[in-house]
Design a protein around this motif. Sequence first.
Motif, mmCIF file in Angstrom:
data_model
loop_
_atom_site.group_PDB
_atom_site.id
_atom_site.type_symbol
_atom_site.label_atom_id
_atom_site.label_comp_id
_atom_site.label_asym_id
_atom_site.label_seq_id
_atom_site.Cartn_x
_atom_site.Cartn_y
_atom_site.Cartn_z
ATOM 1 N N ARG A 1 -13.041 3.308 4.698
ATOM 2 C CA ARG A 1 -11.950 4.279 4.622
ATOM 3 C C ARG A 1 -11.969 5.012 3.288
ATOM 4 O O ARG A 1 -11.571 6.177 3.188
ATOM 5 C CB ARG A 1 -10.609 3.561 4.799
ATOM 6 C CG ARG A 1 -9.412 4.513 4.898
ATOM 7 C CD ARG A 1 -8.105 3.744 4.790
ATOM 8 N NE ARG A 1 -8.025 2.703 5.797
ATOM 9 C CZ ARG A 1 -7.314 1.581 5.644
ATOM 10 N NH1 ARG A 1 -6.660 1.352 4.519
ATOM 11 N NH2 ARG A 1 -7.281 0.689 6.598
ATOM 12 N N GLY B 1 -4.427 3.474 1.401
ATOM 13 C CA GLY B 1 -3.979 4.082 2.651
ATOM 14 C C GLY B 1 -3.475 3.090 3.675
ATOM 15 O O GLY B 1 -3.496 3.364 4.878
ATOM 16 N N THR C 1 -3.082 -0.055 9.171
ATOM 17 C CA THR C 1 -2.591 1.317 9.045
ATOM 18 C C THR C 1 -1.550 1.574 10.124
ATOM 19 O O THR C 1 -1.390 0.794 11.063
ATOM 20 C CB THR C 1 -3.724 2.345 9.211
ATOM 21 O OG1 THR C 1 -4.247 2.257 10.550
ATOM 22 C CG2 THR C 1 -4.840 2.097 8.209
#
Length: 251
Positions: free
Chosen positions: A28, A131, A245
């Motif tokens: 990522r 994130g 996420t």
Amino acid sequence: MRVALFATCVNDAVYPSTAVATVKVLERLGVTVDFPSAQTCCGQPQYNTGYRLETEPLVHRMARAFEGYDYVVAPSGSCVAMVRDNYPRIGTRARAEGRGDTLLQASDYLVPRTCELTEFLVDVLGVTDVGAYFPHRVTYHPSCHGLRVLGLNDRPRRLLQAVKGLELVELPGAEECCGFGGTFAVKNPDVSAAMGADKIRNSLSTGADVLCGADNSCLMHLGGMMRRQDTPQRALHLAEILASTEEEPLA
């Protein structure tokens, strides 16, 4: 930058989701991660039990498996500590016993390249916000190797504090050993279980949903005791929280 994942034995055999999560987080962030199939055990169980000579072939194998990489990243402070703290001792002892410098050469190659996951994220990539999204209350247990040998300090907490939706609460007696200690748990089961019970009691007092750590050896010990006690709290590796996420929340 060539980066290899050192999955470690515990993760490969018992917690493969942690290794998968590590790769997800790194990819990522734009890092291409290789998985050298020649990797095996770093030799920590053998070395800690006193089988130093039996550990030496594994040091050579580690160096061959990760040859050519700029960084070797592992989601395990204890295995990284084995490489960085004990490989130089093994090489120095072999030289003193007249068996050459090959083990020191293997150590010299691996030591500066081998990183624990939070070190790599914070120190090498320079990030704390990866994130992630994890809408739960979390408390963090620092493992002895990460705390005392690697000096991870606040790196794991900085990463957790940057996770969207996560509430981080301090763990009472956080710096106390959980009682696992590798072969310590086998040789001293009653003491180990008592120390684990203390850690779990402190963890439950926080009201957290999750007890997080960066070493699945500690989490295996504590998580197993939690399951037997049927606690409302679960143990989860830091990498799996960082991999979560909004699009793909972890259960």
